[in-house]
Design an enzyme around this catalytic site. Structure first.
Site, short mmCIF file in Angstrom:
data_model
loop_
_atom_site.label_atom_id
_atom_site.label_comp_id
_atom_site.label_asym_id
_atom_site.label_seq_id
_atom_site.Cartn_x
_atom_site.Cartn_y
_atom_site.Cartn_z
N GLU A 89 0.71 -1.14 0.04
CA GLU A 89 -0.07 -0.24 -0.10
C GLU A 89 0.91 1.25 -0.01
O GLU A 89 0.23 2.31 0.14
CB GLU A 89 -1.13 -0.05 1.09
N HIS B 214 -11.73 -0.67 -12.66
CA HIS B 214 -12.80 -1.06 -11.95
C HIS B 214 -13.26 -0.13 -11.28
O HIS B 214 -12.83 0.57 -10.49
CB HIS B 214 -12.52 -2.26 -11.14
N HIS C 206 -14.91 -2.84 -2.23
CA HIS C 206 -14.25 -1.59 -1.75
C HIS C 206 -15.41 -1.02 -1.01
O HIS C 206 -15.39 0.40 -1.09
CB HIS C 206 -14.06 -0.83 -2.83
N ASP D 106 -10.69 3.55 3.18
CA ASP D 106 -9.29 3.43 2.94
C ASP D 106 -9.05 2.12 3.84
O ASP D 106 -9.97 1.53 4.52
CB ASP D 106 -8.31 4.52 3.47
N ASN E 294 -8.62 -0.98 2.49
CA ASN E 294 -9.58 -2.24 1.80
C ASN E 294 -8.59 -3.18 1.66
O ASN E 294 -8.99 -4.54 1.78
CB ASN E 294 -10.25 -1.85 0.58
N THR F 45 -7.29 -4.94 4.93
CA THR F 45 -8.49 -5.89 5.53
C THR F 45 -8.80 -6.99 4.81
O THR F 45 -9.01 -8.05 5.34
CB THR F 45 -9.93 -4.84 5.79
N ARG G 154 -6.75 -8.75 2.82
CA ARG G 154 -5.81 -9.64 3.05
C ARG G 154 -5.81 -10.43 4.32
O ARG G 154 -5.58 -11.58 4.66
CB ARG G 154 -4.38 -9.23 2.82
#
Length: 349
Positions: free
Chosen positions: A145, A231, A274, A278, A280, A283, A285
């Site tokens: 990230e 996406h 999603h 923030d 995402n 969380t 994983r």
């Protein structure tokens, strides 16, 4: 559709009577189909497609379109309802499961053999091994990230309580929060808890605690875009329903499919919805690894280096935009396989 049927019949040089005989229906029905005063059944559509050599997908799509238009007619809110239905249909389609490829099945066989080998060495497992691998997981998940803390710096922040010069407060909190989130999912494992909405929101709350406190553990209220991806996640008013479907799918499939596929699917489905402003990815994983650990596997640690990250993002993009999850499922399965191999090699030493 009526024009399409008439043109196809005439090209075949068939009279309405002849077509009716081939289909096994009354001649008058063929005339009504072509005039648009009567709609064929789904079974009749299939027969018409075969006899007239019309692509079934084309014909059934026209048939569905006609039914939709008939239903909404001149309703004042027809267009809005149609837009909502389209959005729901797209996300419902992503919840359908396709058969596993031979390549993926072969990897799962290898994984299960490795898990059996690991089970034979469980007595040699230790807290220190788990602690070191969990720290690596925090480092890599945050690195994906954009967190710039090194593994050593992550260790200093998490285990020594030190601050690293030149690194932001957010980067420090991301390391601390993620490690605490790992601790939380381990508590869930000890209590034999199954994943539910409350636990998911608690995991996300830990991830964003002190970073964006007003959004921690809460579904987003605004539309978002995923950087570098085509996406488009669902509109905020669809998030709650999408998440309801997410947990329904989990309950229906948690005892039906291979745990690796279940974990990968729950990861992909969550990050595709999603649902948060923030956090995402982290969380998703964590949810994946909670499921893996519940089934006796090890943490699937996706590396944060450029090449692996790009492979990960590309596989996700394909899953999200083409409803083809093969690359993503293989990526996760291969990651788990490599994580198992490394875990076993460490214990054997």
């Amino acid at each position: 559709m009526n024009t399409l049927l008439k043109i196809a019949r005439e090209q075949k040089n068939l009279k309405t009577r002849e077509l009716a005989q081939l289909i096994g229906i009354d001649q008058a029905l063929i005339s009504k189909f072509e005039k648009g005063t009567r709609k064929p059944t789904k079974e009749q559509i299939k027969k018409l497609s075969e006899v007239l050599d019309i692509d079934y997908e084309t014909l059934i799509t026209e048939w569905i379109k006609a039914r939709i238009l008939y239903e909404i007619k001149d309703e004042e809110f027809g267009i809005k309802a149609l837009q909502l239905a389209e959005a729901e249909a797209i996300y419902n389609a992503s919840f359908k499961r396709k058969p596993l490829s031979k390549n993926l099945q072969a990897i799962l066989v290898d994984i299960d053999l490795l898990k059996k080998e690991l089970d034979n060495f469980r007595q040699f497992d230790s807290f220190r091994i788990a602690q070191a691998l969990e720290l690596e997981y925090t480092f890599e998940s945050n690195r994906i990230e954009g967190n710039t803390l090194t593994l050593r710096e992550t260790d200093l922040v998490v285990n020594e309580g030190l601050t690293v010069s030149g690194k932001s407060m957010r980067e420090h909190l991301e390391a601390i929060n993620h490690q605490e989130a790992i601790g939380y999912i381990k508590q869930l494992l000890e209590r034999n808890f199954s994943l539910n909405e409350r636990e998911l929101l608690s995991i996300h709350n830990l991830i964003l605690r002190g970073i964006i406190p007003e959004d921690a553990g809460k579904y987003r209220k605004v539309q978002v875009m995923i950087k570098g991806s085509s996406h488009m996640p669902p509109q905020p008013y669809l998030v709650a329903k999408a998440m309801e479907d997410y947990f329904i799918w989990f309950l229906e499939n948690k005892n039906k499919i291979h745990p690796i596929i279940l974990a990968a699917e729950m990861h992909e489905r969550l990050v595709t919805i999603h649902p948060f402003i923030d956090g995402n990815g982290r969380t998703s994983r964590l949810v994946m690894n909670l499921i893996l650990l519940q089934h006796g596997y090890v943490i699937a640690n996706i590396k944060g280096d450029y090449n692996t990250r790009m492979q990960y993002y590309k596989a996700l993009e394909i899953a999200q935009t083409s409803n083809n999850k093969e690359d993503f499922l293989v990526f996760i399965a291969q990651t788990e396989k490599e994580s198992l191999e490394r875990y076993i090699s460490i214990i054997k030493q």
